[in-house]
Enzyme design. Structure first.
Site, PDB file in Angstrom:
ATOM      1  CB  ALA A 247      -0.927   0.003   1.210  1.00 50.93           C
ATOM      2  N   PRO A 248       0.432   2.302  -0.712  1.00 56.07           N
ATOM      3  CG  PRO A 248       0.340   4.508  -1.511  1.00 56.07           C
ATOM      4  CD  PRO A 248       1.189   3.579  -0.680  1.00 56.07           C
ATOM      5  CD  GLU A 269      -0.823  -2.326   3.818  1.00 60.56           C
ATOM      6  OE1 GLU A 269      -0.949  -2.014   5.024  1.00 60.56           O
ATOM      7  OE2 GLU A 269       0.219  -2.120   3.166  1.00 60.56           O
ATOM      8  CG  ASP A 296       2.796  -9.204  10.030  1.00 56.44           C
ATOM      9  OD1 ASP A 296       3.795  -8.893   9.354  1.00 56.44           O
ATOM     10  OD2 ASP A 296       2.712  -8.992  11.256  1.00 56.44           O
ATOM     11  CG  ASP A 312       9.564   0.686  -0.301  1.00 57.51           C
ATOM     12  OD1 ASP A 312      10.755   1.038  -0.251  1.00 57.51           O
ATOM     13  OD2 ASP A 312       8.616   1.489  -0.201  1.00 57.51           O
ATOM     14  CB  CYS A 365      12.315   6.511   1.814  1.00 53.93           C
ATOM     15  SG  CYS A 365      10.968   6.231   2.983  1.00 53.93           S
TER      16      CYS A 365
END
EC number: 2.1.1.176
Length: 425
Positions: A247-248, A269, A296, A312, A365
């Site tokens: 998500a998203p 998700e 999960d 990610d 990130c």
């Protein structure tokens, strides 16, 4: 429509209630017709959140009976907005003071309006300058001290200045529905300025995308860093692909786009509500080959073993402070350690879900070593049937020491880290 009134509502939601600035601001921008008003509101809100520590320090210099935390929230935030205008915007101070005194009268009473008037006038005339760099450049002290342990002072200051600068909008053209050349023709026809970047679908654009005169199914707002990351994964047509934290759905749909919607993509998700965002985005982009699973990813299991896995990972987000400045006021140093534990669990499960010869792209990130290189070092020491490999399908300047490393300040985007791991036996 009173822009400062809107700003007070939004800043209170963000700083007092924990709302996300981009989401709530976008809601109001759609209602504002004048481009100058939209630009002013955006600058005022992002600037106030980014400079919060310096603003609070400045206001506190002139508070005699109260601390800033003891002020009513609406007065505290009126003072923050007004102080930001005085210190950082090219607006006559008397006009700023007058507008915020009127706003204080509207939401408070004569006493609070008098306080706002007195404080903003003193700030306008005296303009104190902080000496401490974390206050001057408005970052938490613990974060400044953490960065200084591995950076020279000059580099640290440049990073903080970069985090406080306006962010740039990048978009991804949806090549499943329109060719880049046709999309660019529409932009030119409507006098929208843009710059073509590293990939056919990637543009840097100066007009906020929510006002592009083109249907939303033809493009998506997506930072340059994450577009590079999906290319680094280099997914193949007709392959099996797992997106472990989907998500998203921005990167999920990009994977589908690069594989011409021929790959079988499983998008996991944990949050059921957020999983609907993937479904909605896939429908909007015209994608049919995404199966969404609510679960999960730290322990989820499948009978299938995947050729490509995108992990990610949830992270501190400290590489995104230009776009998401509220993060630096919410995250604590021990969150980084907590995140690294979760990231290791996710990596370990990814190792069980990828097939021999397949690839895992681990990405974050953030710029913190515990969430990046140290996790990969741990993983490779535990899973000796994997090796670190380097993608060949992106510009070499994005690769450093075998890792994908996008230094945001060089490319006007988020900071981003990635490690491509191949299961060799």
């Amino acid at each position: 429509m009173n822009i400062r009134n809107i700003a007070l509502h939004v800043i209170s939601r963000v700083l007092e209630e924990g709302a996300w600035l981009n989401k709530i601001l976008t809601h109001f921008l759609f209602k504002i017709q004048d481009a100058r008003d939209r630009a002013f509101l955006t600058e005022l809100l992002y600037g106030t959140v980014k400079q919060k520590l310096r603003l609070d320090w400045t206001i506190s210099k002139f508070l005699e009976k109260y601390s800033i935390e003891e002020l009513p929230p609406y007065i505290r935030n009126i003072l923050r907005l007004g102080t930001y205008e005085i210190l950082f915007l090219n607006i006559p101070p008397y006009a700023t003071v007058n507008e915020y005194v009127k706003l204080a009268k509207k939401v408070g009473h004569r006493g609070t309006a008098a306080l706002v008037n007195a404080l903003l006038r003193r700030i306008s005339s005296e303009r104190p300058e902080p000496r401490e760099p974390w206050i001057k450049y408005s970052h938490p002290k613990w974060l400044y001290e953490r960065w200084r342990k591995r950076m020279e002072e000059e580099e640290c200051i440049k990073l903080m200045e970069y985090n406080n600068s306006p962010h740039v909008i990048f978009i991804r053209i949806n090549t499943l529905k329109v060719t880049p050349s046709d999309f660019e023709k529409e932009l030119k026809k409507n006098d929208v300025n843009f710059e073509r970047l590293y990939f056919p679908e990637t543009l840097k654009i100066t007009t906020p995308p929510q006002f592009l005169p083109i249907g939303k199914s033809f493009y998506l707002v997506q930072d340059l860093s994450t577009q590079v990351a999906v290319h680094y994964l280099n997914p193949e047509h007709h392959s099996t692909i797992l997106d472990m934290t989907a998500a998203p759905g921005v990167k999920t749909t990009h994977i589908a786009q690069l594989t011409s919607d021929t790959a079988w993509i499983v998008a996991v998700e944990k949050n059921k509500g957020r999983s609907r965002l993937i479904k909605d985005l896939g429908r909007r982009m015209g994608i049919t080959n995404i199966d969404i699973v609510v679960g999960d990813s730290s322990y989820i299991s499948f009978k299938t073993r995947f050729q490509f896995i995108l992990l990610d990972a949830p992270c501190s987000g400290l590489g995104t402070l230009r776009r998401k400045p509220e993060i630096k006021w919410r995250i604590k140093e021990n969150d980084i350690h907590r995140m690294s534990i979760l990231q290791k669990k996710l990596l370990e499960n990814a190792a069980r879900l990828v097939k021999k010869g397949g690839f895992i792209l681990y990405s974050t990130c953030t710029i913190e070593p515990e969430e990046n290189e140290e996790n990969i070092k741990y993983f490779l020491s535990k899973f000796t049937d994997f090796k670190l490999v380097t993608g060949k399908n992106i510009p070499e300047n994005f690769v450093k020491n075998g890792f994908l490393f996008i230094e945001g300040i060089k490319y006007n985007c988020d900071y981003f880290f990635g490690a491509k791991l191949q299961k060799v036996r």
